[in-house]
Each structure stands twice: as structure tokens, then as C-alpha cells.
Design a protein around this motif. Structure first.
Motif, PDB file in Angstrom:
ATOM      1  N   VAL A 171     -28.782 -16.673  26.676  1.00  0.00           N
ATOM      2  CA  VAL A 171     -29.855 -15.149  26.884  1.00  0.00           C
ATOM      3  C   VAL A 171     -29.485 -14.176  28.091  1.00  0.00           C
ATOM      4  O   VAL A 171     -29.607 -13.409  27.500  1.00  0.00           O
ATOM      5  CB  VAL A 171     -31.031 -16.222  26.578  1.00  0.00           C
ATOM      6  CG1 VAL A 171     -32.290 -14.270  27.244  1.00  0.00           C
ATOM      7  CG2 VAL A 171     -31.570 -16.995  26.158  1.00  0.00           C
ATOM      8  N   TRP A 172     -28.838 -14.680  28.610  1.00  0.00           N
ATOM      9  CA  TRP A 172     -28.615 -14.168  30.352  1.00  0.00           C
ATOM     10  C   TRP A 172     -27.565 -13.024  29.466  1.00  0.00           C
ATOM     11  O   TRP A 172     -27.622 -11.725  29.671  1.00  0.00           O
ATOM     12  CB  TRP A 172     -28.522 -14.578  31.414  1.00  0.00           C
ATOM     13  CG  TRP A 172     -28.340 -13.646  32.256  1.00  0.00           C
ATOM     14  CD1 TRP A 172     -27.423 -13.365  32.860  1.00  0.00           C
ATOM     15  CD2 TRP A 172     -29.279 -12.753  32.865  1.00  0.00           C
ATOM     16  NE1 TRP A 172     -27.178 -12.076  34.706  1.00  0.00           N
ATOM     17  CE2 TRP A 172     -28.550 -11.594  33.629  1.00  0.00           C
ATOM     18  CE3 TRP A 172     -30.609 -12.227  33.122  1.00  0.00           C
ATOM     19  CZ2 TRP A 172     -28.974 -11.077  34.821  1.00  0.00           C
ATOM     20  CZ3 TRP A 172     -31.024 -11.560  34.166  1.00  0.00           C
ATOM     21  CH2 TRP A 172     -30.712 -10.873  34.615  1.00  0.00           C
ATOM     22  N   TYR A 173     -26.649 -13.316  28.819  1.00  0.00           N
ATOM     23  CA  TYR A 173     -25.661 -13.101  27.974  1.00  0.00           C
ATOM     24  C   TYR A 173     -26.016 -11.536  27.278  1.00  0.00           C
ATOM     25  O   TYR A 173     -25.636 -10.828  27.598  1.00  0.00           O
ATOM     26  CB  TYR A 173     -24.422 -14.294  27.557  1.00  0.00           C
ATOM     27  CG  TYR A 173     -23.247 -13.247  26.914  1.00  0.00           C
ATOM     28  CD1 TYR A 173     -21.912 -12.088  26.920  1.00  0.00           C
ATOM     29  CD2 TYR A 173     -24.074 -13.472  25.356  1.00  0.00           C
ATOM     30  CE1 TYR A 173     -21.144 -11.699  26.610  1.00  0.00           C
ATOM     31  CE2 TYR A 173     -22.471 -12.665  24.403  1.00  0.00           C
ATOM     32  CZ  TYR A 173     -22.040 -12.105  25.343  1.00  0.00           C
ATOM     33  OH  TYR A 173     -20.263 -11.200  24.065  1.00  0.00           O
ATOM     34  N   ASP A 215     -20.145   5.523  29.633  1.00  0.00           N
ATOM     35  CA  ASP A 215     -18.712   5.081  28.075  1.00  0.00           C
ATOM     36  C   ASP A 215     -18.071   4.239  29.458  1.00  0.00           C
ATOM     37  O   ASP A 215     -18.298   2.525  28.994  1.00  0.00           O
ATOM     38  CB  ASP A 215     -18.399   5.849  27.664  1.00  0.00           C
ATOM     39  CG  ASP A 215     -19.200   6.196  26.511  1.00  0.00           C
ATOM     40  OD1 ASP A 215     -20.291   5.658  26.180  1.00  0.00           O
ATOM     41  OD2 ASP A 215     -18.423   7.485  25.939  1.00  0.00           O
ATOM     42  N   PHE A 216     -17.524   4.139  30.498  1.00  0.00           N
ATOM     43  CA  PHE A 216     -16.715   3.465  31.512  1.00  0.00           C
ATOM     44  C   PHE A 216     -17.645   2.614  32.023  1.00  0.00           C
ATOM     45  O   PHE A 216     -17.069   1.261  31.980  1.00  0.00           O
ATOM     46  CB  PHE A 216     -16.551   4.412  32.189  1.00  0.00           C
ATOM     47  CG  PHE A 216     -15.872   3.737  33.204  1.00  0.00           C
ATOM     48  CD1 PHE A 216     -13.901   3.081  33.204  1.00  0.00           C
ATOM     49  CD2 PHE A 216     -16.091   3.303  34.393  1.00  0.00           C
ATOM     50  CE1 PHE A 216     -13.358   2.993  34.214  1.00  0.00           C
ATOM     51  CE2 PHE A 216     -15.131   1.738  35.737  1.00  0.00           C
ATOM     52  CZ  PHE A 216     -13.577   2.573  35.484  1.00  0.00           C
ATOM     53  N   VAL A 217     -18.926   2.959  32.253  1.00  0.00           N
ATOM     54  CA  VAL A 217     -20.103   1.131  33.150  1.00  0.00           C
ATOM     55  C   VAL A 217     -20.755   0.581  32.160  1.00  0.00           C
ATOM     56  O   VAL A 217     -20.172  -1.230  32.413  1.00  0.00           O
ATOM     57  CB  VAL A 217     -20.894   1.844  33.789  1.00  0.00           C
ATOM     58  CG1 VAL A 217     -22.026   0.738  34.224  1.00  0.00           C
ATOM     59  CG2 VAL A 217     -20.986   3.031  34.856  1.00  0.00           C
ATOM     60  N   ALA A 218     -20.428   0.767  31.054  1.00  0.00           N
ATOM     61  CA  ALA A 218     -20.701   0.207  29.564  1.00  0.00           C
ATOM     62  C   ALA A 218     -19.867  -0.971  29.438  1.00  0.00           C
ATOM     63  O   ALA A 218     -19.540  -1.756  28.715  1.00  0.00           O
ATOM     64  CB  ALA A 218     -21.684   0.638  28.163  1.00  0.00           C
ATOM     65  N   ARG A 223     -17.427  -6.263  28.549  1.00  0.00           N
ATOM     66  CA  ARG A 223     -15.632  -6.909  29.530  1.00  0.00           C
ATOM     67  C   ARG A 223     -16.174  -8.550  30.562  1.00  0.00           C
ATOM     68  O   ARG A 223     -15.500  -8.936  30.594  1.00  0.00           O
ATOM     69  CB  ARG A 223     -14.537  -6.120  29.861  1.00  0.00           C
ATOM     70  CG  ARG A 223     -13.375  -6.695  30.363  1.00  0.00           C
ATOM     71  CD  ARG A 223     -12.090  -4.948  30.500  1.00  0.00           C
ATOM     72  NE  ARG A 223     -12.892  -4.193  31.324  1.00  0.00           N
ATOM     73  CZ  ARG A 223     -13.102  -3.143  31.244  1.00  0.00           C
ATOM     74  NH1 ARG A 223     -12.494  -2.475  29.867  1.00  0.00           N
ATOM     75  NH2 ARG A 223     -13.521  -2.544  32.331  1.00  0.00           N
ATOM     76  N   ALA A 224     -17.215  -7.589  31.799  1.00  0.00           N
ATOM     77  CA  ALA A 224     -17.699  -8.689  32.560  1.00  0.00           C
ATOM     78  C   ALA A 224     -18.511  -9.667  32.519  1.00  0.00           C
ATOM     79  O   ALA A 224     -18.220 -10.987  32.406  1.00  0.00           O
ATOM     80  CB  ALA A 224     -18.805  -7.685  34.030  1.00  0.00           C
ATOM     81  N   ALA A 225     -19.179  -9.086  31.842  1.00  0.00           N
ATOM     82  CA  ALA A 225     -20.223 -10.867  30.685  1.00  0.00           C
ATOM     83  C   ALA A 225     -18.844 -11.147  29.840  1.00  0.00           C
ATOM     84  O   ALA A 225     -19.448 -12.296  29.439  1.00  0.00           O
ATOM     85  CB  ALA A 225     -21.182  -9.874  29.596  1.00  0.00           C
ATOM     86  N   GLN A 227     -16.017 -12.175  30.414  1.00  0.00           N
ATOM     87  CA  GLN A 227     -15.222 -12.658  31.301  1.00  0.00           C
ATOM     88  C   GLN A 227     -15.702 -13.957  31.966  1.00  0.00           C
ATOM     89  O   GLN A 227     -16.104 -14.834  32.144  1.00  0.00           O
ATOM     90  CB  GLN A 227     -14.287 -12.159  32.102  1.00  0.00           C
ATOM     91  CG  GLN A 227     -13.395 -11.555  30.890  1.00  0.00           C
ATOM     92  CD  GLN A 227     -12.834 -10.195  32.154  1.00  0.00           C
ATOM     93  OE1 GLN A 227     -13.383 -10.157  33.545  1.00  0.00           O
ATOM     94  NE2 GLN A 227     -11.532  -9.329  32.144  1.00  0.00           N
ATOM     95  N   ALA A 228     -17.810 -13.714  31.901  1.00  0.00           N
ATOM     96  CA  ALA A 228     -18.297 -14.873  32.596  1.00  0.00           C
ATOM     97  C   ALA A 228     -18.375 -15.800  32.067  1.00  0.00           C
ATOM     98  O   ALA A 228     -18.362 -17.398  32.007  1.00  0.00           O
ATOM     99  CB  ALA A 228     -19.488 -14.093  33.641  1.00  0.00           C
ATOM    100  N   ARG A 229     -19.088 -15.249  31.010  1.00  0.00           N
ATOM    101  CA  ARG A 229     -18.890 -16.128  29.552  1.00  0.00           C
ATOM    102  C   ARG A 229     -18.254 -17.348  29.355  1.00  0.00           C
ATOM    103  O   ARG A 229     -18.163 -18.604  29.458  1.00  0.00           O
ATOM    104  CB  ARG A 229     -19.680 -15.581  27.933  1.00  0.00           C
ATOM    105  CG  ARG A 229     -20.196 -16.639  27.963  1.00  0.00           C
ATOM    106  CD  ARG A 229     -20.629 -15.317  26.205  1.00  0.00           C
ATOM    107  NE  ARG A 229     -21.387 -16.232  25.175  1.00  0.00           N
ATOM    108  CZ  ARG A 229     -21.212 -15.491  23.174  1.00  0.00           C
ATOM    109  NH1 ARG A 229     -20.453 -15.360  23.419  1.00  0.00           N
ATOM    110  NH2 ARG A 229     -22.460 -16.640  23.242  1.00  0.00           N
ATOM    111  N   GLU A 230     -16.757 -16.586  29.034  1.00  0.00           N
ATOM    112  CA  GLU A 230     -15.829 -17.681  29.069  1.00  0.00           C
ATOM    113  C   GLU A 230     -14.834 -18.310  30.136  1.00  0.00           C
ATOM    114  O   GLU A 230     -15.411 -19.508  30.102  1.00  0.00           O
ATOM    115  CB  GLU A 230     -14.449 -16.414  28.612  1.00  0.00           C
ATOM    116  CG  GLU A 230     -13.277 -17.663  28.369  1.00  0.00           C
ATOM    117  CD  GLU A 230     -11.936 -17.030  27.801  1.00  0.00           C
ATOM    118  OE1 GLU A 230     -11.612 -16.941  27.711  1.00  0.00           O
ATOM    119  OE2 GLU A 230     -12.156 -15.415  27.581  1.00  0.00           O
ATOM    120  N   ILE A 231     -15.708 -17.829  31.091  1.00  0.00           N
ATOM    121  CA  ILE A 231     -15.146 -18.717  32.124  1.00  0.00           C
ATOM    122  C   ILE A 231     -16.396 -20.019  33.463  1.00  0.00           C
ATOM    123  O   ILE A 231     -15.790 -20.591  33.598  1.00  0.00           O
ATOM    124  CB  ILE A 231     -14.670 -17.531  33.705  1.00  0.00           C
ATOM    125  CG1 ILE A 231     -13.127 -16.954  33.057  1.00  0.00           C
ATOM    126  CG2 ILE A 231     -13.930 -18.953  35.267  1.00  0.00           C
ATOM    127  CD1 ILE A 231     -13.473 -15.766  34.298  1.00  0.00           C
TER     128      ILE A 231
END
Length: 240
Positions: A171-173, A215-218, A223-225, A227-231
């Protein structure tokens, strides 16, 4: 001259006065309070640049509850709930709620989300939330609708056909992805403005820069979300 604690309405008037650039003395005159009261209130709650009426009111209620609890506490008799210090839990929930409010959530929504985050199962029914927060069912319903719309919670029906509200890692993701989508929509609208205002005009250049930044921030958030979800949420490797 009126005494007693500042009301929430008075705090809202203070916030409006600060936004309008009024001096403390002028704000005090408008709400019929001593200038020193306004000065202490503002400096104790973020200063002229960071004062928020809802956060200031929440902080005052929190301090008041803490004083009452200290006055009525029996030495060596801290109440326990499920093996936890209930007073410490209340203080932690209040601090977590204040942090969520600082990030922009309204107070009721912040309290409800905190209750879900700090429940062991990450799930509560509407009646459990009503009991825990000591608010009306309508307040809980409104808060849950808002949080679900923001992608911060989800709802399911249990075996008893009761509606349950749930927070978990995914849900946080999803909430982060929803925020990224909102930013993408802002970028789209900014670029639409470029066409309306005429490419090359100062306003159009400003809007194009906004679109590029957002756009850059989004993209970075997504990308970070991912990667974090996967790791962080990957299952540990099974022993051979």
C-alpha cells in the motif's frame, strides 16, 4: 482582556494574519489578546514562517494531556496494554500524527493512518477505529475515503462481511506511485499552458521548466519506489 487558552479559530486567525504580513500587535488587536500571547504562540509553534493553526492546536492539546496524565499518575503503576506501556504508546501515536500533519495530512486522516500503522495486523474495522480514536463513525468514514483516494490504504471485507481498512508494504508503494501520477498530471497541465500562452513567452518558459522538473522528480520517485520494493520486500533466499 480575555484569558484562557487560544481557541482553534483564534489560531486560524493568527495564521491568516501571518500570511498577510501583519505585525504581532495588529494580530493581537484583531483577536483581543495581549501581543505577548501572540508572540509566544507563534515562536513556540514554528515561527512566523512555519506556523500552522492545526499543528499548533494539536501540540497544545498534546501538552495539556501530558500534564493531566503526569498529575494523575500513580508512581510505579504505568498502565499496560498487550504488554506495552499505554502512555508511551499514546505519546508515540501523537508524535507520529504530528509528523503526518506536518507533511500535509489533515488531523483526522493523520490520526486514522497512525492507528493503522501502529496496529500489529495493519488492519482495523470502522468500529475499532471509532473506539480507538474516540470519534464518530462519520468522521472515520470520511477519513478512510480520503486515505483510500490518496492510495494510502485499501479496504476489504472479512468473513463476517465487515469492512476492514488495511495498510501494508505494498500500500505504501502504491501511495508513492499515486503521488508520481499526480505529478505527471501536473506536468501535462503545465505543458498545456505552454501552448495556450505561446511558446517562448516568459510564462510559457516558466511552465515548461516546471513540467521538466516535475517529470524528473516523478520518474525518480517511481524508480526509487520500484527499487525499494524489489530490495526491501524480496523474500530471503532459501537454504540449499
Amino acid at each position: 482582556m480575555p484569558g484562557g487558552r487560544l481557541t482553534q479559530q483564534e489560531r486560524q486567525q493568527i495564521a491568516l494574519g501571518l500570511a498577510d504580513g501583519l505585525a504581532y500587535a495588529e494580530i493581537a488587536r484583531r483577536i483581543d489578546r495581549p501581543t505577548s500571547t501572540i508572540t509566544r504562540e507563534v515562536m513556540r509553534n514554528g515561527g512566523p514562517g512555519g506556523y500552522r493553526a492545526d499543528l499548533a492546536h494539536h501540540a497544545t492539546e498534546r501538552r495539556s494531556r501530558r500534564r493531566r496524565q503526569s498529575a494523575s499518575r500513580v508512581p510505579g503503576a504505568a498502565p499496560q496494554a498487550g504488554g506495552r506501556d499505554s502512555e508511551a504508546m499514546r505519546e508515540y501515536e501523537e508524535a507520529f500524527t504530528a509528523n503526518l500533519m506536518q507533511s500535509g495530512l489533515p488531523r483526522m486522516m493523520a490520526r486514522a493512518l497512525t492507528a493503522l500503522y501502529t496496529s500489529d495486523g495493519g488492519t482495523l474495522t470502522a468500529s475499532e477505529l471509532v473506539q480507538h480514536l474516540q470519534v464518530s463513525p462519520a468522521s472515520v468514514s470520511k477519513a478512510m475515503a480520503f486515505l483510500e483516494g490518496q492510495g494510502l490504504i485499501r479496504r476489504e471485507r472479512d468473513e463476517g462481511r465487515r469492512e476492514r481498512y488495511i495498510v501494508d508494504n505494498d500500500v505504501w508503494y502504491q501511495g508513492m506511485i499515486a503521488a508520481a501520477r499526480s505529478n505527471a498530471e501536473l506536468a501535462r497541465l503545465a505543458r498545456q499552458g505552454v501552448t495556450v500562452l505561446g511558446p517562448g513567452s516568459p510564462a510559457a518558459v516558466r511552465l515548461e521548466n516546471i513540467a521538466r522538473f516535475v517529470d524528473f522528480v516523478a520518474e525518480s520517485i517511481v524508480r526509487a519506489a520500484e527499487q525499494a520494493r524489489e530490495i526491501l520486500y524480496a523474500e530471503p533466499p532459501k537454504p540449499e
